[in-house]
Design a protein around this motif. Structure first.
Motif, PDB file in Angstrom:
ATOM      1  N   LEU A 168      14.700   3.490 -22.658  1.00 59.87           N
ATOM      2  CA  LEU A 168      13.332   2.992 -22.519  1.00 59.87           C
ATOM      3  C   LEU A 168      12.701   3.412 -21.202  1.00 59.87           C
ATOM      4  CD1 LEU A 168      11.152   1.228 -23.858  1.00 59.87           C
ATOM      5  CD2 LEU A 168      12.152  -0.736 -22.690  1.00 59.87           C
ATOM      6  N   GLY A 169      13.529   3.604 -20.164  1.00 61.88           N
ATOM      7  CA  GLY A 169      12.991   3.956 -18.861  1.00 61.88           C
ATOM      8  C   GLY A 169      12.980   5.441 -18.550  1.00 61.88           C
ATOM      9  N   GLU A 170      13.470   6.274 -19.477  1.00 61.92           N
ATOM     10  CA  GLU A 170      13.520   7.711 -19.228  1.00 61.92           C
ATOM     11  C   GLU A 170      12.180   8.371 -19.544  1.00 61.92           C
ATOM     12  OE1 GLU A 170      15.545   9.751 -17.933  1.00 61.92           O
ATOM     13  OE2 GLU A 170      17.460   8.698 -17.807  1.00 61.92           O
ATOM     14  N   ALA A 171      11.827   9.350 -18.735  1.00 61.61           N
ATOM     15  CA  ALA A 171      10.582  10.092 -18.959  1.00 61.61           C
ATOM     16  C   ALA A 171      10.824  11.595 -19.099  1.00 61.61           C
ATOM     17  CB  ALA A 171       9.603   9.837 -17.817  1.00 61.61           C
ATOM     18  N   ALA A 172      11.775  12.138 -18.326  1.00 63.12           N
ATOM     19  CA  ALA A 172      11.977  13.590 -18.288  1.00 63.12           C
ATOM     20  C   ALA A 172      12.271  14.206 -19.654  1.00 63.12           C
ATOM     21  CB  ALA A 172      13.087  13.929 -17.292  1.00 63.12           C
ATOM     22  N   PRO A 173      13.207  13.670 -20.463  1.00 63.05           N
ATOM     23  CA  PRO A 173      13.461  14.299 -21.770  1.00 63.05           C
ATOM     24  C   PRO A 173      12.250  14.259 -22.689  1.00 63.05           C
ATOM     25  CG  PRO A 173      15.210  12.749 -21.195  1.00 63.05           C
ATOM     26  CD  PRO A 173      14.105  12.525 -20.237  1.00 63.05           C
ATOM     27  N   LEU A 174      11.480  13.177 -22.615  1.00 59.83           N
ATOM     28  CA  LEU A 174      10.329  13.035 -23.504  1.00 59.83           C
ATOM     29  C   LEU A 174       9.197  13.970 -23.113  1.00 59.83           C
ATOM     30  CD1 LEU A 174      10.319   9.163 -23.915  1.00 59.83           C
ATOM     31  CD2 LEU A 174      11.247  10.880 -25.468  1.00 59.83           C
ATOM     32  N   ILE A 175       9.064  14.253 -21.818  1.00 59.97           N
ATOM     33  CA  ILE A 175       8.066  15.231 -21.377  1.00 59.97           C
ATOM     34  C   ILE A 175       8.392  16.605 -21.957  1.00 59.97           C
ATOM     35  CG2 ILE A 175       7.144  16.446 -19.370  1.00 59.97           C
ATOM     36  CD1 ILE A 175       7.456  13.880 -17.779  1.00 59.97           C
ATOM     37  N   VAL A 176       9.667  16.955 -21.940  1.00 59.09           N
ATOM     38  CA  VAL A 176      10.083  18.257 -22.481  1.00 59.09           C
ATOM     39  C   VAL A 176       9.874  18.298 -23.993  1.00 59.09           C
ATOM     40  CG1 VAL A 176      12.002  19.859 -22.736  1.00 59.09           C
ATOM     41  CG2 VAL A 176      11.745  18.565 -20.617  1.00 59.09           C
ATOM     42  N   VAL A 177      10.222  17.195 -24.671  1.00 59.62           N
ATOM     43  CA  VAL A 177      10.084  17.141 -26.126  1.00 59.62           C
ATOM     44  C   VAL A 177       8.619  17.190 -26.539  1.00 59.62           C
ATOM     45  CG1 VAL A 177      10.420  15.637 -28.136  1.00 59.62           C
ATOM     46  CG2 VAL A 177      12.277  15.996 -26.526  1.00 59.62           C
ATOM     47  N   GLY A 178       7.729  16.653 -25.698  1.00 55.28           N
ATOM     48  CA  GLY A 178       6.311  16.778 -26.003  1.00 55.28           C
ATOM     49  C   GLY A 178       5.546  15.485 -26.097  1.00 55.28           C
ATOM     50  N   ALA A 179       6.069  14.401 -25.491  1.00 60.31           N
ATOM     51  CA  ALA A 179       5.289  13.164 -25.454  1.00 60.31           C
ATOM     52  C   ALA A 179       4.022  13.406 -24.633  1.00 60.31           C
ATOM     53  CB  ALA A 179       6.118  12.040 -24.836  1.00 60.31           C
ATOM     54  N   LEU A 180       2.902  12.908 -25.125  1.00 61.45           N
ATOM     55  CA  LEU A 180       1.616  13.183 -24.508  1.00 61.45           C
ATOM     56  C   LEU A 180       1.366  12.261 -23.324  1.00 61.45           C
ATOM     57  CD1 LEU A 180      -0.510  13.527 -27.764  1.00 61.45           C
ATOM     58  CD2 LEU A 180       0.602  15.341 -26.462  1.00 61.45           C
ATOM     59  N   ALA A 181       0.574  12.760 -22.359  1.00 61.71           N
ATOM     60  CA  ALA A 181       0.196  11.933 -21.217  1.00 61.71           C
ATOM     61  C   ALA A 181      -0.971  11.024 -21.557  1.00 61.71           C
ATOM     62  CB  ALA A 181      -0.157  12.817 -20.019  1.00 61.71           C
ATOM     63  N   TYR A 182      -1.776  11.420 -22.527  1.00 63.11           N
ATOM     64  CA  TYR A 182      -2.938  10.610 -22.929  1.00 63.11           C
ATOM     65  C   TYR A 182      -2.980  10.503 -24.439  1.00 63.11           C
ATOM     66  CZ  TYR A 182      -7.741   9.119 -23.732  1.00 63.11           C
ATOM     67  OH  TYR A 182      -8.843   8.435 -24.153  1.00 63.11           O
ATOM     68  N   VAL A 183      -2.953   9.277 -24.949  1.00 63.82           N
ATOM     69  CA  VAL A 183      -3.020   9.027 -26.387  1.00 63.82           C
ATOM     70  C   VAL A 183      -4.085   7.973 -26.631  1.00 63.82           C
ATOM     71  CG1 VAL A 183      -1.791   8.080 -28.378  1.00 63.82           C
ATOM     72  CG2 VAL A 183      -0.618   9.641 -26.838  1.00 63.82           C
ATOM     73  N   SER A 184      -5.012   8.277 -27.506  1.00 59.22           N
ATOM     74  CA  SER A 184      -6.111   7.353 -27.803  1.00 59.22           C
ATOM     75  C   SER A 184      -5.979   6.757 -29.197  1.00 59.22           C
ATOM     76  CB  SER A 184      -7.455   8.082 -27.675  1.00 59.22           C
ATOM     77  OG  SER A 184      -7.497   9.185 -28.565  1.00 59.22           O
ATOM     78  N   PHE A 185      -4.759   6.725 -29.743  1.00 61.89           N
ATOM     79  CA  PHE A 185      -4.534   6.165 -31.074  1.00 61.89           C
ATOM     80  C   PHE A 185      -3.167   5.484 -31.097  1.00 61.89           C
ATOM     81  CE2 PHE A 185      -3.062  10.527 -30.923  1.00 61.89           C
ATOM     82  CZ  PHE A 185      -1.783  10.443 -31.424  1.00 61.89           C
TER      83      PHE A 185
END
Length: 288
Positions: free
Chosen positions: A209-226
């Motif tokens: 839940l606290g990890e960010a680095a793998p999700l940035i590589v996978v493609g989690a967006l910095a801005y989501v409006s939905f």
């Protein structure tokens, strides 16, 4: 006299070592207290229901964590559904079914090594396999599968330790009653080892839940409006949203990021509290 001198030296070294460890612990607590004070002083004023229910915005007072909160919930639920059965099944196979040979030792050694691999490596693996090779795209499912790979070594190792803690006498007593191996596992071994398994699993999920680095590589967006509605939707999570706010030029966004950190800390503390409650609950049952 020589023996007395040696004893005195050992006691002196022991006191010095204990003092050094105590000072290191105090230093860590002191730094943590400073960080917590800074976060709470900046973020508490910005915490409100609007902050929880609002979407991200370029205006600090209108910014919220609603999509990131939903994305984190989606991610942690899918990760638990994937990693929990796979981790326990692997631990059961290695401890109860696999023969003691070089191949089994090789697998155990590699699982232990995988627990120390940097999180970013799992992100690159998830990008190559789940996003591109399997075609899941930059979706919640890709993120959940990547985070499952990240925490599986921890879950497997903790489950193995919990299974090893089961007394051999309980197993032999179960076999003496004429039960099968599977009945012994489900009726004796798993219930006894469940507190340790649950504790390791929930602590692994709190790390995910606290990890960010793998999700940035996978493609989690910095801005989501939905709000993501299916596992194949794009998403963001709390750590990435907090990172995005902390990099904003406006100073007010530092306070917004601090408020997001407080929410994330609250969720992590809640998850760890659940681990403690479940462990104590099942330990009391086993004693009864």
């Amino acid at each position: 006299m020589k023996e007395q001198d040696i004893t005195k030296r050992r006691k002196l070294k022991n006191k010095i070592f204990h003092t050094l460890i105590f000072l290191c612990t105090l230093f860590g607590i002191f730094i943590l207290s400073i960080l917590l004070f800074s976060i709470l002083s900046k973020g508490l004023k910005w915490l409100s229901m609007d902050f929880i229910t609002n979407f991200p915005s370029r205006f600090p007072k209108k910014a919220g964590i609603y999509p990131a909160l939903f994305g984190s919930l989606w991610l942690i639920i899918l990760t638990a559904l994937i990693s929990f059965p796979v981790g326990i099944g692997t631990a059961l196979y290695l401890e109860e079914y696999a023969k003691d040979n070089k191949f089994t030792e090789f697998i155990k050694l590699n699982i232990a090594n995988l627990a120390g691999v940097p999180a970013i490596i799992y992100g690159m693996l998830g990008l190559a396999v789940f996003v591109r090779l399997l075609g899941f795209g930059r979706s919640i499912l890709s993120g959940a599968l990547t985070m499952s790979l990240l925490i599986l070594p921890t879950i497997i190792i903790s489950s193995q330790e919990a299974l090893r803690s089961v007394p051999e006498s309980l197993k032999q007593a179960s076999y003496a009653l004429g039960t099968t191996k599977w009945q012994t596992i489900t009726g004796v071994i798993l219930p006894y080892a469940l507190p340790g398994i649950l504790t390791g699993t929930i602590l692994g999920l709190s790390r995910a839940l606290g990890e960010a680095a793998p999700l940035i590589v996978v493609g989690a967006l910095a801005y989501v409006s939905f709000i993501p509605k299916t596992p194949f939707d794009q998403f963001t999570v709390l750590p990435i949203q907090i990172f995005n706010w902390s990099s904003m030029p406006k100073k007010e966004f530092q306070n917004v990021a601090a408020a997001g950190i407080i929410v994330l800390l609250f969720i992590l503390l809640g998850i760890n509290s659940i681990a403690i409650i479940l462990r104590n609950k099942y330990q009391i049952r086993m004693k009864d």
